[in-house]
Structure formats: structure tokens, C-alpha cells
Motif scaffolding. Structure first.
Motif, PDB file in Angstrom:
ATOM      1  N   MET A 118     -11.105  -0.240   8.335  1.00 56.71           N
ATOM      2  CA  MET A 118     -10.512   1.044   8.622  1.00 56.71           C
ATOM      3  C   MET A 118      -9.073   1.053   8.134  1.00 56.71           C
ATOM      4  SD  MET A 118      -9.740   2.901  12.232  1.00 56.71           S
ATOM      5  CE  MET A 118     -11.098   4.026  12.336  1.00 56.71           C
ATOM      6  N   PHE A 119      -8.677   2.149   7.540  1.00 53.51           N
ATOM      7  CA  PHE A 119      -7.309   2.340   7.060  1.00 53.51           C
ATOM      8  C   PHE A 119      -6.384   2.430   8.263  1.00 53.51           C
ATOM      9  CE2 PHE A 119      -4.042   5.544   5.741  1.00 53.51           C
ATOM     10  CZ  PHE A 119      -3.323   4.693   4.928  1.00 53.51           C
ATOM     11  N   ALA A 120      -5.413   1.536   8.343  1.00 53.43           N
ATOM     12  CA  ALA A 120      -4.510   1.517   9.494  1.00 53.43           C
ATOM     13  C   ALA A 120      -3.067   1.341   9.043  1.00 53.43           C
ATOM     14  CB  ALA A 120      -4.923   0.411  10.459  1.00 53.43           C
ATOM     15  N   PRO A 121      -2.394   2.447   8.716  1.00 52.42           N
ATOM     16  CA  PRO A 121      -1.004   2.335   8.298  1.00 52.42           C
ATOM     17  C   PRO A 121      -0.113   1.750   9.379  1.00 52.42           C
ATOM     18  CG  PRO A 121      -1.642   4.643   8.544  1.00 52.42           C
ATOM     19  CD  PRO A 121      -2.877   3.820   8.701  1.00 52.42           C
ATOM     20  N   SER A 122      -0.524   1.841  10.632  1.00 47.89           N
ATOM     21  CA  SER A 122       0.271   1.268  11.725  1.00 47.89           C
ATOM     22  C   SER A 122       0.381  -0.246  11.589  1.00 47.89           C
ATOM     23  CB  SER A 122      -0.330   1.633  13.081  1.00 47.89           C
ATOM     24  OG  SER A 122      -1.648   1.125  13.187  1.00 47.89           O
ATOM     25  N   ARG A 123      -0.610  -0.864  10.971  1.00 47.37           N
ATOM     26  CA  ARG A 123      -0.548  -2.316  10.761  1.00 47.37           C
ATOM     27  C   ARG A 123       0.530  -2.681   9.759  1.00 47.37           C
ATOM     28  NH1 ARG A 123      -6.986  -3.633  10.824  1.00 47.37           N
ATOM     29  NH2 ARG A 123      -7.249  -3.200  13.031  1.00 47.37           N
ATOM     30  N   VAL A 124       0.772  -1.803   8.796  1.00 56.31           N
ATOM     31  CA  VAL A 124       1.849  -2.039   7.834  1.00 56.31           C
ATOM     32  C   VAL A 124       3.191  -1.906   8.549  1.00 56.31           C
ATOM     33  CG1 VAL A 124       2.932  -1.251   5.697  1.00 56.31           C
ATOM     34  CG2 VAL A 124       0.450  -1.317   5.885  1.00 56.31           C
ATOM     35  N   ALA A 125       3.320  -0.916   9.404  1.00 58.57           N
ATOM     36  CA  ALA A 125       4.557  -0.737  10.168  1.00 58.57           C
ATOM     37  C   ALA A 125       4.807  -1.932  11.084  1.00 58.57           C
ATOM     38  CB  ALA A 125       4.491   0.550  10.984  1.00 58.57           C
ATOM     39  N   ALA A 126       3.737  -2.606  11.497  1.00 60.90           N
ATOM     40  CA  ALA A 126       3.857  -3.770  12.376  1.00 60.90           C
ATOM     41  C   ALA A 126       4.086  -5.068  11.604  1.00 60.90           C
ATOM     42  CB  ALA A 126       2.616  -3.896  13.241  1.00 60.90           C
ATOM     43  N   GLY A 127       4.205  -4.972  10.263  1.00 60.30           N
ATOM     44  CA  GLY A 127       4.491  -6.165   9.474  1.00 60.30           C
ATOM     45  C   GLY A 127       3.495  -6.475   8.381  1.00 60.30           C
ATOM     46  N   GLY A 128       2.427  -5.692   8.278  1.00 56.84           N
ATOM     47  CA  GLY A 128       1.471  -5.891   7.197  1.00 56.84           C
ATOM     48  C   GLY A 128       2.094  -5.535   5.862  1.00 56.84           C
ATOM     49  N   LEU A 129       1.489  -5.967   4.780  1.00 58.88           N
ATOM     50  CA  LEU A 129       2.064  -5.741   3.457  1.00 58.88           C
ATOM     51  C   LEU A 129       1.691  -4.378   2.875  1.00 58.88           C
ATOM     52  CD1 LEU A 129       3.715  -6.829   1.073  1.00 58.88           C
ATOM     53  CD2 LEU A 129       1.616  -7.900   0.219  1.00 58.88           C
ATOM     54  N   ILE A 130       0.399  -4.085   2.776  1.00 61.83           N
ATOM     55  CA  ILE A 130      -0.058  -2.854   2.124  1.00 61.83           C
ATOM     56  C   ILE A 130      -1.299  -2.329   2.840  1.00 61.83           C
ATOM     57  CG2 ILE A 130      -1.096  -1.908   0.003  1.00 61.83           C
ATOM     58  CD1 ILE A 130       0.572  -3.829  -1.599  1.00 61.83           C
ATOM     59  N   ALA A 131      -1.399  -1.009   2.932  1.00 57.25           N
ATOM     60  CA  ALA A 131      -2.612  -0.360   3.428  1.00 57.25           C
ATOM     61  C   ALA A 131      -2.956   0.763   2.456  1.00 57.25           C
ATOM     62  CB  ALA A 131      -2.398   0.207   4.824  1.00 57.25           C
ATOM     63  N   TYR A 132      -4.240   0.887   2.150  1.00 55.23           N
ATOM     64  CA  TYR A 132      -4.712   1.941   1.252  1.00 55.23           C
ATOM     65  C   TYR A 132      -6.029   2.456   1.799  1.00 55.23           C
ATOM     66  CZ  TYR A 132      -6.338   4.342  -2.936  1.00 55.23           C
ATOM     67  OH  TYR A 132      -6.793   5.286  -3.803  1.00 55.23           O
ATOM     68  N   GLY A 133      -6.113   3.750   1.973  1.00 50.97           N
ATOM     69  CA  GLY A 133      -7.357   4.311   2.475  1.00 50.97           C
ATOM     70  C   GLY A 133      -7.284   5.813   2.591  1.00 50.97           C
ATOM     71  N   THR A 134      -8.328   6.394   3.157  1.00 52.79           N
ATOM     72  CA  THR A 134      -8.387   7.841   3.286  1.00 52.79           C
ATOM     73  C   THR A 134      -7.328   8.340   4.247  1.00 52.79           C
ATOM     74  OG1 THR A 134     -10.076   7.642   4.993  1.00 52.79           O
ATOM     75  CG2 THR A 134     -10.842   8.003   2.752  1.00 52.79           C
ATOM     76  N   SER A 135      -6.856   9.533   3.991  1.00 52.60           N
ATOM     77  CA  SER A 135      -5.834  10.151   4.817  1.00 52.60           C
ATOM     78  C   SER A 135      -6.379  10.424   6.212  1.00 52.60           C
ATOM     79  CB  SER A 135      -5.380  11.474   4.181  1.00 52.60           C
ATOM     80  OG  SER A 135      -4.620  12.226   5.088  1.00 52.60           O
ATOM     81  N   GLN A 136      -5.728   9.885   7.215  1.00 45.09           N
ATOM     82  CA  GLN A 136      -6.166  10.116   8.588  1.00 45.09           C
ATOM     83  C   GLN A 136      -5.969  11.575   8.976  1.00 45.09           C
ATOM     84  OE1 GLN A 136      -4.022   7.084  10.786  1.00 45.09           O
ATOM     85  NE2 GLN A 136      -5.728   5.666  10.575  1.00 45.09           N
ATOM     86  N   THR A 137      -4.923  12.197   8.463  1.00 50.00           N
ATOM     87  CA  THR A 137      -4.674  13.609   8.760  1.00 50.00           C
ATOM     88  C   THR A 137      -5.815  14.470   8.235  1.00 50.00           C
ATOM     89  OG1 THR A 137      -2.302  13.226   8.626  1.00 50.00           O
ATOM     90  CG2 THR A 137      -3.037  15.510   8.431  1.00 50.00           C
ATOM     91  N   GLU A 138      -6.245  14.212   7.014  1.00 48.55           N
ATOM     92  CA  GLU A 138      -7.347  14.988   6.447  1.00 48.55           C
ATOM     93  C   GLU A 138      -8.653  14.707   7.184  1.00 48.55           C
ATOM     94  OE1 GLU A 138      -9.743  15.848   2.302  1.00 48.55           O
ATOM     95  OE2 GLU A 138      -7.769  14.924   2.165  1.00 48.55           O
ATOM     96  N   ALA A 139      -8.870  13.459   7.559  1.00 44.94           N
ATOM     97  CA  ALA A 139     -10.091  13.117   8.303  1.00 44.94           C
ATOM     98  C   ALA A 139     -10.147  13.862   9.635  1.00 44.94           C
ATOM     99  CB  ALA A 139     -10.157  11.608   8.533  1.00 44.94           C
ATOM    100  N   ILE A 140      -9.012  13.951  10.308  1.00 49.80           N
ATOM    101  CA  ILE A 140      -8.962  14.668  11.586  1.00 49.80           C
ATOM    102  C   ILE A 140      -9.246  16.155  11.370  1.00 49.80           C
ATOM    103  CG2 ILE A 140      -7.404  15.403  13.445  1.00 49.80           C
ATOM    104  CD1 ILE A 140      -6.160  12.535  13.201  1.00 49.80           C
TER     105      ILE A 140
END
Length: 79
Positions: free
Chosen positions: A1-23
């Protein structure tokens, strides 16, 4: 699952579908169902917008250089 919050928590890169559009897609489905549509008769839809999030701090800490082109294309480049 695409989780940009993991990048904010120290992950390097996240790429995936837009959560806003999915909602938005999900809420449209719920609206149709609440108005009487049968779920099994609704068409399958896919999200077509993708997001790239890069954590430049993490890259620096681990000695990775994120190319300028990738940084330009990123929807978010966290510093």
C-alpha cells in the motif's frame, strides 16, 4: 500500500496511487449505493493519478543522491 506517511517518518521514497483520488472514487461509490445502485452492477474504476514522495533528509543520511530530475517530478520532496 502506498504510504507517504512512512516517508515522513524516515522512509526514503514512496510511489503509488493518489490517496486523495482514491477517496474521491470511494465516496462516489458510496453515494451511488446509498442512492439505490446495486454494488455488483457498478463498474470497476481505477485510480489513474500517481504520487511520488521523496525524503531528501533520509537520502542525505544514508549517502544516496536523488537525481535532480526525480526531485523535480516528486509531488513532495521532504527536507
Amino acid at each position: 500500500m502506498f504510504a507517504p506517511s512512512r516517508v515522513a517518518a524516515g522512509g526514503l521514497i514512496a510511489y503509488g496511487t493518489s490517496q486523495t483520488e482514491a477517496i474521491r472514487h470511494m465516496t462516489a461509490y458510496v453515494d451511488k449505493i446509498l442512492k439505490g445502485a446495486k454494488p455488483g452492477e457498478l463498474p470497476v474504476e481505477t485510480v489513474t493519478r500517481y504520487e511520488l514522495v521523496v525524503n531528501l533528509n533520509t537520502a542525505k543520511e544514508i549517502g544516496v543522491t536523488i537525481p535532480a530530475e526525480v526531485q523535480k517530478r516528486a509531488d513532495q520532496a521532504l527536507r
